[in-house]
Each structure stands twice: as structure tokens, then as C-alpha cells.
Scaffold this active site. Sequence first.
Site, PDB file in Angstrom:
ATOM      1  N   LYS A 157     -26.827  14.794  29.851  1.00 33.60           N
ATOM      2  CA  LYS A 157     -26.215  14.162  30.994  1.00 33.60           C
ATOM      3  C   LYS A 157     -25.791  12.746  30.608  1.00 33.60           C
ATOM      4  CE  LYS A 157     -28.674  12.027  34.158  1.00 33.60           C
ATOM      5  NZ  LYS A 157     -29.305  10.731  33.818  1.00 33.60           N
ATOM      6  N   HIS A 187     -33.240  16.911  32.323  1.00 38.33           N
ATOM      7  CA  HIS A 187     -34.615  16.988  31.799  1.00 38.33           C
ATOM      8  C   HIS A 187     -35.642  17.216  32.903  1.00 38.33           C
ATOM      9  CE1 HIS A 187     -34.927  12.685  32.803  1.00 38.33           C
ATOM     10  NE2 HIS A 187     -36.235  12.826  32.708  1.00 38.33           N
ATOM     11  N   LYS A 191     -39.700  19.671  33.465  1.00 37.85           N
ATOM     12  CA  LYS A 191     -41.014  19.186  33.934  1.00 37.85           C
ATOM     13  C   LYS A 191     -41.795  20.340  34.544  1.00 37.85           C
ATOM     14  CE  LYS A 191     -39.333  14.494  34.911  1.00 37.85           C
ATOM     15  NZ  LYS A 191     -40.088  13.511  34.173  1.00 37.85           N
ATOM     16  N   ASP A 244     -26.583   8.717  38.191  1.00 40.08           N
ATOM     17  CA  ASP A 244     -27.660   8.754  37.192  1.00 40.08           C
ATOM     18  C   ASP A 244     -28.807   9.665  37.630  1.00 40.08           C
ATOM     19  OD1 ASP A 244     -28.747   7.760  34.729  1.00 40.08           O
ATOM     20  OD2 ASP A 244     -30.142   6.536  35.882  1.00 40.08           O
ATOM     21  N   HIS A 249     -30.887  15.112  38.867  1.00 35.96           N
ATOM     22  CA  HIS A 249     -32.305  15.344  39.158  1.00 35.96           C
ATOM     23  C   HIS A 249     -32.544  15.595  40.658  1.00 35.96           C
ATOM     24  CE1 HIS A 249     -32.331  13.792  35.191  1.00 35.96           C
ATOM     25  NE2 HIS A 249     -32.537  12.526  35.462  1.00 35.96           N
ATOM     26  N   LYS A 339     -34.052   1.928  41.720  1.00 36.45           N
ATOM     27  CA  LYS A 339     -34.717   1.130  40.689  1.00 36.45           C
ATOM     28  C   LYS A 339     -35.453  -0.010  41.395  1.00 36.45           C
ATOM     29  CE  LYS A 339     -32.478   2.872  36.926  1.00 36.45           C
ATOM     30  NZ  LYS A 339     -33.210   3.620  35.896  1.00 36.45           N
TER      31      LYS A 339
HETATM   32  C1  BG6 Z   1     -32.728   9.587  33.284  1.00 37.85           C
HETATM   33  C2  BG6 Z   1     -31.981   8.407  33.815  1.00 37.85           C
HETATM   34  O1  BG6 Z   1     -31.994  10.767  33.445  1.00 37.85           O
HETATM   35  O2  BG6 Z   1     -33.957   9.707  33.986  1.00 37.85           O
HETATM   36  C3  BG6 Z   1     -32.817   7.136  33.719  1.00 37.85           C
HETATM   37  O3  BG6 Z   1     -30.769   8.249  33.086  1.00 37.85           O
HETATM   38  C4  BG6 Z   1     -34.158   7.347  34.372  1.00 37.85           C
HETATM   39  O4  BG6 Z   1     -32.146   6.041  34.330  1.00 37.85           O
HETATM   40  C5  BG6 Z   1     -34.813   8.617  33.847  1.00 37.85           C
HETATM   41  O5  BG6 Z   1     -34.962   6.207  34.090  1.00 37.85           O
HETATM   42  C6  BG6 Z   1     -36.083   8.926  34.594  1.00 37.85           C
HETATM   43  O6  BG6 Z   1     -36.728   9.989  33.965  1.00 37.85           O
HETATM   44  P1  BG6 Z   1     -38.276  10.225  34.156  1.00 37.85           P
HETATM   45  O7  BG6 Z   1     -38.555  11.497  33.438  1.00 37.85           O
HETATM   46  O8  BG6 Z   1     -38.970   9.030  33.580  1.00 37.85           O
HETATM   47  O9  BG6 Z   1     -38.499  10.332  35.636  1.00 37.85           O
END
Ligand code: BG6
Length: 488
Positions: A157, A187, A191, A244, A249, A339
Site C-alpha cells: 500500500k 498488513h 494480524k 493511509d 485498514h 495520529k
Molecule cells: C501503516 C501506515 O499502514 O500502518 C502507518 O502507513 C501506520 O502510518 C501503520 O503507522 C500502523 O500499523 P500498526 O500495525 O502499527 O497498527
Amino acid sequence: MSELDPCTFVLFGATGDLTRRKLAPALYALFREGLLPPKFNVLAYARREKDDEAFRADLKEAVKKYAPDLPTNDDQWRAFASLCFYERGEFDQPEGYRALKERLDALDTERGAPCNRIYYLAIPPEQYETVIECLGSAGLAQAEEGCGRWTRIIVEKPFGYDAETARQLNNTLLTHFTEEQIYRIDHYLGKETVQNILVFRFANELFEPLWNHRFIDHVQITVAEDIGVEGRGGYFDQAGIARDILQNHGLQILSLVAMEPPVSLDADAVRDEKVKAVRAIRPLSADELQTAVVRGQYDGYRTEEGVPPDSVTETFAALRLHIDNWRWGGTPFFLRAGKYLPERVTEVAIQFRRIPQVLFAKMERKAVQPNLLVIRIQPNEGIFLQVGAKEPGPAMRLTPVDMEFSYKEAFPDAPIADAYERLLLDAVRGDASLFARGDEVEAAWNLLTPVLHAWQERRDTIHPYFKGTWGPAKTNDLLGPDRAWREP
Ligand code: BG6
């Protein structure tokens, strides 16, 4: 487990952040656990001048830094390092790909492995199409007759920038690869706790009858981080939190919560239902683009490195969505991501309807809380259900209490592996269930693109918030009366 096909993992973007933080540790962890095929090579293709040894040293540095628990001074490391190779080349020059092909053929011969390949695009997204085109033109996209059995491509992504660019990227991919060869990474799907949504819903008789608008008042999905852009200001300012996090997600989690039961656990059966759920989300009307959406920016964002001083990129976004189908009609889904929120937490909160206030009508309304089911994606992975209990004592007094399942307690000897380990292994095994299909990605973009366009037109609709708060105050208005955001 049956023996896996030999293959070469061709890594584009060998020196990037993703390779260092995630891919190198994940590949090495899989190797140590003996989960990779007996014949497996990693071949990096990148622009910097470097030889195999220097690449191996980089990998070692990365593993030491980002996976300090994995030993790198033992025979296992040396064995792993000896499988890793480096080929220098430009992403847009055909001669580089000719050299890549020769190197791959040579590796196959030297190491006695047939030419199954996985290409991994861990490069800036603006270079995806160039690399895909070049792989296609060099004859590297399809398995060669009589030689290889398969070729796969993993695309990181962000997959596109909006609906149109995502379609274009899909078209480019599909010109050279078939859908079965394409693995689009999100990703979050790697999980354990995200996969467990499916298990929790469909392997238990208890909740499915309640999983609909008759019993559920609303659903809140939160993806919160307590950090800022952490040196990725340049990338982030082009993206914003909606691209993002929410487009991928956030909507992946939503689709798993909202989908109908699939006919099987096959990749396509599951993805068919997920995409139907996203397509059933009602497109936001012109009015809702103002009232059902909030975007915020943390105080100080504009002074982050790589961020223009007049940036209106959102670091917080929240949406109210309605899924127009029989199961969910009338039950809103609220999504928020940001954030610099008070803590790092990803969770789904399913708020059940209130009981009719007859038996406990004389009690304070807040003492008789509706049931709440919280699926904790991370951290403190687990699930808890809030129920009302009688406080001990002569009076009839109620208090909400938790019934809790914690991954750590239930599976103390099975630590949760990083999502990338699972996803890389699945790509090697040829299982695409935990990867996004082209139509899913496009459906998610179709929903969000009007929001992004509306934001582009109106610079004044961004609301500031202080670091360490749950975003702009206006976010509370999305829920309407009698509902509140959960503070995890
Ligand atoms: C990524 C984003 O896909 O996921 C990041 O680009 C973000 O900005 C991250 O920090 C968060 O992933 P996780 O697994 O730490 O929740």
C-alpha cells in the site's frame, strides 16, 4: 505441512524503510522457524551500488535494530545470509531487467531451484507502474514454459491515490499478471486479531443471531496512534490519514465485521462477501460530505519536517457510514483514525441496544448500561463483553462488569507473530485469502474518493486538535444524541 515449492523472493526497494523495519525481520524469523521452502533465495534489485556482502550486512543491521530478539551471530544467521543476493539496476531501464533475468536464471542453476518467483514492490508508489511494465516487457511476469511453475507479485500500500489511480494500477497489473498472481498487501489482514473477527463471528453460535440492526445500536471502529508522522512527513502530507489508514485498514476491519457468512474459507469466497459489504455502504450525499465527516490536524503538524506550512492534510478523520442491507439498515458504523491521540489502540466496539427500561426504570439511566462487546485488535489483544451485574449488598444496584478473553492469558506459549511474517508465508504458499482483491480495493476507493475531493475543494473544513486528545470536538457531533465515543 507439505513441502513448499522452491522460490526466489525478488525484492524491489531493498534499502527502504519497509525492508529494514518489516521485511528483513519477517523473512529471517520465518527462516529460523523453518517455515520457508528448503530452496529459497532472496534477490534484491535496487539502484545503489552494492554487492551481496554489503546487502547481507544491511540486512543484519536491520534485523539487529528492528528485531533485537533474533540472534544474528549464529549459524542460523550465516545460513540465512548465504541465501541473500543483490543485483544493481535502475527501475526504468530494460537492460537492468535483462541482467535481473540472467541473475535469476544463474541462481536457479547454481542453487538447483526451478524458477518460481515472488516479486515484492517495497518501493515508492509512483514507481509501481514502471516496475510492473518493465517486468512484463522483460518476460518476467509469467512463469516460463517448462521452467517455472508460478510467478507472483506483492504490491504494498498505498494502492492508488484515489478511485481512478487505483483502477489504473489494477489495469496495469492485469495487463501483465492475472488476478491470481497479484497479492495486494494490507498488513492488518495479517494480524491474528483481525483474522479472529471471522472466527469469533462464524465459529461461535452465540453472537451471530444478534449480529444485526435489531440488536446492535451502532459500531465504532478506532485506529489510534499516539505518535505523529515520525519523519515520514513528506509521504504523509501527500496521503493523509484517510488514505493511509481508513481506505485500507479501517474499511478492511469494517468489512470483516459487517460481511455475511462466506460459503467457505476460500480466498475468493471470503473476499466476495467482504466486497459486497463495502459496496453496500451508502455513498455519502453532498450534505453528508459536510455533516457525516470530520477531518482534523494536530497542533504542530505544519512545522513537521517535509510538511508545507499551509498544509491542510488531515492527521485525524472520522466518518459516519450506513450499510444499506437487511442486516445493517439503521445501524450506523463510525470510523475514526488519527495520529497523536491519547494512546495507541485499534479496536472495534459493538454497542448493543438498550433494554426496555421496565425492571430497572427507577435506577439512574447510566447505571443500566447497554451491553458492549469490544474486539481489541492491538495492543492487549483480546475481546471483552460488558454486562450489567448486581453489586453485592442489600440494595438492587447495577454496575457494568467485563467478561474478558486475553490472547496473552489464553495462549501464553504462542506469542503473536508480526503480521508481515504471516503474509509473506501465505504468498510463498500461494494463499491469497489475507490479501485484498482488486475489486475490494476499488470499492473502498469509490466510497472515499468523494470525501477526498470535497476536502480538496474546501480548505476551511479542517479542524485543529491538541496532541493527546481524541481529535476535534466536532467528532462528537457525528454520533448524535445518546451516543458517545468510547475512550478505550
Ligand atoms: C501503516 C501506515 O499502514 O500502518 C502507518 O502507513 C501506520 O502510518 C501503520 O503507522 C500502523 O500499523 P500498526 O500495525 O502499527 O497498527
